[in-house]
Design a protein around this motif. Structure first.
Motif, short mmCIF file in Angstrom:
data_model
loop_
_atom_site.label_atom_id
_atom_site.label_comp_id
_atom_site.label_asym_id
_atom_site.label_seq_id
_atom_site.Cartn_x
_atom_site.Cartn_y
_atom_site.Cartn_z
N ASP A 49 -44.07 12.28 13.68
CA ASP A 49 -45.09 12.86 12.80
C ASP A 49 -45.02 14.38 12.70
O ASP A 49 -45.70 14.98 11.87
N LYS A 50 -44.16 15.04 13.45
CA LYS A 50 -44.03 16.49 13.32
C LYS A 50 -43.19 16.89 12.10
O LYS A 50 -43.25 18.02 11.66
N TYR A 51 -42.45 15.95 11.56
CA TYR A 51 -41.59 16.24 10.41
C TYR A 51 -42.33 16.01 9.10
O TYR A 51 -43.13 15.09 8.98
N GLN A 52 -42.01 16.84 8.11
CA GLN A 52 -42.63 16.71 6.79
C GLN A 52 -42.37 15.35 6.17
O GLN A 52 -43.21 14.82 5.45
N GLU A 53 -41.22 14.77 6.44
CA GLU A 53 -40.89 13.48 5.83
C GLU A 53 -41.85 12.38 6.29
O GLU A 53 -42.02 11.38 5.61
N SER A 54 -42.52 12.58 7.43
CA SER A 54 -43.46 11.56 7.91
C SER A 54 -44.67 11.44 6.99
O SER A 54 -45.37 10.44 7.01
N TYR A 57 -42.58 9.08 4.11
CA TYR A 57 -41.89 7.85 4.47
C TYR A 57 -42.45 7.25 5.76
O TYR A 57 -42.83 7.97 6.68
N LEU A 58 -42.45 5.93 5.82
CA LEU A 58 -42.83 5.23 7.03
C LEU A 58 -41.80 5.52 8.13
O LEU A 58 -40.65 5.86 7.83
N PRO A 59 -42.18 5.36 9.38
CA PRO A 59 -41.20 5.55 10.45
C PRO A 59 -39.98 4.66 10.24
O PRO A 59 -40.09 3.50 9.84
N HIS A 60 -38.81 5.22 10.51
CA HIS A 60 -37.55 4.51 10.31
C HIS A 60 -36.53 5.06 11.30
O HIS A 60 -36.66 6.17 11.79
N CYS A 61 -35.52 4.29 11.58
CA CYS A 61 -34.41 4.69 12.45
C CYS A 61 -34.92 5.31 13.75
O CYS A 61 -34.46 6.36 14.19
N VAL A 62 -35.89 4.64 14.35
CA VAL A 62 -36.45 5.11 15.61
C VAL A 62 -35.46 4.77 16.73
O VAL A 62 -34.96 3.64 16.82
#
Length: 174
Positions: A49-54, A57-62
């Protein structure tokens, strides 16, 4: 030397079978002509969640999940001892750009960099533009047949943007 960068062909991105098959066949027939680099999107579960993409986009490639793994049909090529793997947590990989810049600057052994993968309109686009800027004299090529975007329309828009930025797009249906 010619480099082939396969971008984020991971299970969470659900690359279509045509793209997977194209890349697999290309690698079967041409991998000896290139130095192979695979980028893998990787996010840590505790800080996505620190990244702007969060926000988009839903969480991915965790890290540690099945979705972060490369698609099965390309796994053998990634695991080859001559392939380089670069993990990234952003759209464009500064590690990829730095690695290729160093090859160009020190060894002057960079003739072409060809990109394939997903998503054309996100990570392929960002990496192609990043490489275009850091390697202004190198042929940067995107093989459209080995890419797919978030939609067919966005795929075409991204290819058009790359063309206007001196990135050579090949195997485009236009």
């Amino acid at each position: 030397m010619n480099y082939l960068v396969i971008i984020d062909m991971q299970k969470d991105f659900h690359p279509n079978e045509d793209t997977i098959n194209y890349i697999r066949e290309f690698l079967i027939n041409n991998s000896k002509k290139y130095k192979l680099i695979f980028t893998l999107d990787e996010h840590h579960p505790g800080n996505y969640d620190k990244y702007q993409e969060s926000k988009i986009y839903l969480p991915h490639c965790v890290k540690g999940t099945i979705g972060a793994k490369i698609v099965d049909d390309l796994k053998i090529f990634k695991e080859d001892e001559n392939s380089k793997v670069i993990k990234k947590d952003t759209f464009g990989s500064y590690e990829l750009a730095s690695y290729l810049w160093e090859l160009y600057r020190v060894y002057e052994e960079l003739d072409t960099v060809t990109l394939m993968g997903v998503c054309t309109d996100i990570c392929v686009l960002n990496n192609a533009l990043l490489l275009r800027n850091i390697l202004p004299e190198t042929r940067i090529i995107v093989d459209a047949a080995g890419c797919n975007g978030t939609s067919p329309e966005m795929h075409k828009c991204a290819l058009a943007l790359m063309k206007t930025n001196a990135i050579e797009v090949i195997n485009d249906e236009e």
